[in-house]
Design a protein around this motif. Structure first.
Motif, PDB file in Angstrom:
ATOM      1  N   GLU A 187      -5.986  92.614  32.892  1.00  0.00           N
ATOM      2  CA  GLU A 187      -7.290  92.165  32.391  1.00  0.00           C
ATOM      3  C   GLU A 187      -7.263  90.743  31.839  1.00  0.00           C
ATOM      4  O   GLU A 187      -8.233  90.001  32.006  1.00  0.00           O
ATOM      5  CB  GLU A 187      -7.792  93.130  31.321  1.00  0.00           C
ATOM      6  N   ASP A 188      -6.167  90.357  31.179  1.00  0.00           N
ATOM      7  CA  ASP A 188      -6.145  89.022  30.564  1.00  0.00           C
ATOM      8  C   ASP A 188      -5.623  87.924  31.489  1.00  0.00           C
ATOM      9  O   ASP A 188      -5.536  86.771  31.102  1.00  0.00           O
ATOM     10  CB  ASP A 188      -5.375  89.034  29.241  1.00  0.00           C
ATOM     11  N   GLY A 189      -5.259  88.282  32.731  1.00  0.00           N
ATOM     12  CA  GLY A 189      -4.842  87.280  33.706  1.00  0.00           C
ATOM     13  C   GLY A 189      -3.347  86.983  33.722  1.00  0.00           C
ATOM     14  O   GLY A 189      -2.904  86.119  34.465  1.00  0.00           O
ATOM     15  N   THR A 190      -2.572  87.707  32.908  1.00  0.00           N
ATOM     16  CA  THR A 190      -1.128  87.470  32.865  1.00  0.00           C
ATOM     17  C   THR A 190      -0.494  87.742  34.224  1.00  0.00           C
ATOM     18  O   THR A 190       0.325  86.947  34.708  1.00  0.00           O
ATOM     19  CB  THR A 190      -0.463  88.344  31.783  1.00  0.00           C
ATOM     20  N   LEU A 191      -0.848  88.861  34.855  1.00  0.00           N
ATOM     21  CA  LEU A 191      -0.256  89.188  36.156  1.00  0.00           C
ATOM     22  C   LEU A 191      -0.625  88.149  37.210  1.00  0.00           C
ATOM     23  O   LEU A 191       0.199  87.782  38.051  1.00  0.00           O
ATOM     24  CB  LEU A 191      -0.684  90.583  36.613  1.00  0.00           C
ATOM     25  N   GLN A 192      -1.848  87.658  37.152  1.00  0.00           N
ATOM     26  CA  GLN A 192      -2.276  86.638  38.104  1.00  0.00           C
ATOM     27  C   GLN A 192      -1.494  85.335  37.878  1.00  0.00           C
ATOM     28  O   GLN A 192      -1.094  84.677  38.841  1.00  0.00           O
ATOM     29  CB  GLN A 192      -3.770  86.390  37.974  1.00  0.00           C
ATOM     30  N   SER A 193      -1.236  84.977  36.617  1.00  0.00           N
ATOM     31  CA  SER A 193      -0.487  83.743  36.362  1.00  0.00           C
ATOM     32  C   SER A 193       0.974  83.891  36.793  1.00  0.00           C
ATOM     33  O   SER A 193       1.581  82.940  37.280  1.00  0.00           O
ATOM     34  CB  SER A 193      -0.584  83.330  34.896  1.00  0.00           C
ATOM     35  N   VAL A 194       1.543  85.096  36.640  1.00  0.00           N
ATOM     36  CA  VAL A 194       2.909  85.344  37.107  1.00  0.00           C
ATOM     37  C   VAL A 194       2.960  85.186  38.629  1.00  0.00           C
ATOM     38  O   VAL A 194       3.863  84.540  39.168  1.00  0.00           O
ATOM     39  CB  VAL A 194       3.396  86.750  36.686  1.00  0.00           C
ATOM     40  N   ALA A 195       1.983  85.764  39.319  1.00  0.00           N
ATOM     41  CA  ALA A 195       1.950  85.667  40.781  1.00  0.00           C
ATOM     42  C   ALA A 195       1.797  84.218  41.232  1.00  0.00           C
ATOM     43  O   ALA A 195       2.473  83.779  42.171  1.00  0.00           O
ATOM     44  CB  ALA A 195       0.821  86.524  41.338  1.00  0.00           C
ATOM     45  N   ARG A 196       0.913  83.458  40.573  1.00  0.00           N
ATOM     46  CA  ARG A 196       0.723  82.049  40.930  1.00  0.00           C
ATOM     47  C   ARG A 196       1.994  81.231  40.693  1.00  0.00           C
ATOM     48  O   ARG A 196       2.365  80.389  41.504  1.00  0.00           O
ATOM     49  CB  ARG A 196      -0.425  81.444  40.124  1.00  0.00           C
ATOM     50  N   LYS A 197       2.656  81.493  39.574  1.00  0.00           N
ATOM     51  CA  LYS A 197       3.895  80.779  39.248  1.00  0.00           C
ATOM     52  C   LYS A 197       4.964  81.063  40.306  1.00  0.00           C
ATOM     53  O   LYS A 197       5.601  80.148  40.822  1.00  0.00           O
ATOM     54  CB  LYS A 197       4.382  81.203  37.871  1.00  0.00           C
ATOM     55  N   LEU A 198       5.143  82.338  40.642  1.00  0.00           N
ATOM     56  CA  LEU A 198       6.137  82.701  41.651  1.00  0.00           C
ATOM     57  C   LEU A 198       5.794  82.108  43.012  1.00  0.00           C
ATOM     58  O   LEU A 198       6.660  81.590  43.717  1.00  0.00           O
ATOM     59  CB  LEU A 198       6.244  84.221  41.776  1.00  0.00           C
ATOM     60  N   GLN A 199       4.523  82.172  43.374  1.00  0.00           N
ATOM     61  CA  GLN A 199       4.105  81.633  44.667  1.00  0.00           C
ATOM     62  C   GLN A 199       4.383  80.138  44.744  1.00  0.00           C
ATOM     63  O   GLN A 199       4.885  79.634  45.747  1.00  0.00           O
ATOM     64  CB  GLN A 199       2.621  81.898  44.899  1.00  0.00           C
ATOM     65  N   GLY A 200       4.083  79.412  43.682  1.00  0.00           N
ATOM     66  CA  GLY A 200       4.331  77.976  43.664  1.00  0.00           C
ATOM     67  C   GLY A 200       5.810  77.644  43.767  1.00  0.00           C
ATOM     68  O   GLY A 200       6.213  76.767  44.536  1.00  0.00           O
ATOM     69  N   GLU A 201       6.635  78.354  42.997  1.00  0.00           N
ATOM     70  CA  GLU A 201       8.075  78.102  43.037  1.00  0.00           C
ATOM     71  C   GLU A 201       8.667  78.446  44.406  1.00  0.00           C
ATOM     72  O   GLU A 201       9.450  77.687  44.955  1.00  0.00           O
ATOM     73  CB  GLU A 201       8.788  78.932  41.960  1.00  0.00           C
ATOM     74  N   LEU A 202       8.303  79.613  44.926  1.00  0.00           N
ATOM     75  CA  LEU A 202       8.863  80.042  46.210  1.00  0.00           C
ATOM     76  C   LEU A 202       8.390  79.152  47.353  1.00  0.00           C
ATOM     77  O   LEU A 202       9.146  78.880  48.286  1.00  0.00           O
ATOM     78  CB  LEU A 202       8.518  81.507  46.475  1.00  0.00           C
ATOM     79  N   ASP A 203       7.153  78.671  47.279  1.00  0.00           N
ATOM     80  CA  ASP A 203       6.655  77.755  48.305  1.00  0.00           C
ATOM     81  C   ASP A 203       7.410  76.430  48.236  1.00  0.00           C
ATOM     82  O   ASP A 203       7.819  75.884  49.262  1.00  0.00           O
ATOM     83  CB  ASP A 203       5.154  77.536  48.128  1.00  0.00           C
ATOM     84  N   ALA A 204       7.616  75.924  47.025  1.00  0.00           N
ATOM     85  CA  ALA A 204       8.340  74.657  46.861  1.00  0.00           C
ATOM     86  C   ALA A 204       9.785  74.769  47.358  1.00  0.00           C
ATOM     87  O   ALA A 204      10.350  73.791  47.847  1.00  0.00           O
ATOM     88  CB  ALA A 204       8.327  74.232  45.390  1.00  0.00           C
ATOM     89  N   GLU A 205      10.365  75.952  47.257  1.00  0.00           N
ATOM     90  CA  GLU A 205      11.740  76.165  47.710  1.00  0.00           C
ATOM     91  C   GLU A 205      11.809  76.514  49.198  1.00  0.00           C
ATOM     92  O   GLU A 205      12.892  76.730  49.726  1.00  0.00           O
ATOM     93  CB  GLU A 205      12.384  77.275  46.880  1.00  0.00           C
TER      94      GLU A 205
END
Length: 123
Positions: A65-83
């Motif tokens: 509800e507070d967007g924590t899971l969405q921010s975790v997913a975005r963070k992982l997606q950004g890191e994995l894409d950059a790698e």
């Protein structure tokens, strides 16, 4: 979840302020969430090694509800894409696996299956 995997998401999880009841370890709770999502089991069937099912469920709901899971997913997606771990050429959604409602398929709206009155036959 390995140490390296948890380190990737740890900073995206909320800080523990230390007030009130002792907070269950985030890593244990995340592992419990993954266990339920992967197994498809009810929350109440969560093994005790992940802590109280209620704690894990409440944290999952709060983070969803507070967007924590969405921010975790975005963070992982950004890191994995950059790698270079995400191949965007292979990224797609297959709509044949998504169930549509009867009305979306052209069926009548607001009519429940099996509730139509029986037809009378002329004798």
């Amino acid at each position: 979840m390995t140490d390296g995997q948890f380190e990737r998401i740890e900073e995206a999880l909320p800080e523990v302020d230390g007030r009130g009841r002792p907070y269950e370890n985030h890593r244990k709770v995340v592992n419990g969430i993954f266990w339920v999502l992967r197994s498809g089991a009810p929350w109440r069937d969560l093994p005790e090694r992940y802590g109280s099912w209620k704690t894990v469920y409440d944290r999952f709901r709060r983070w969803a509800e507070d967007g924590t899971l969405q921010s975790v997913a975005r963070k992982l997606q950004g890191e994995l894409d950059a790698e270079g771990y995400i191949d965007w050429e292979q990224f797609n959604v297959d709509s044949t696996t998504i169930r549509a409602s009867r009305s979306a398929a052209g069926g009548p709206l607001g009519v429940k299956k099996g509730t139509e009155p029986a037809e009378k036959t002329a004798e």
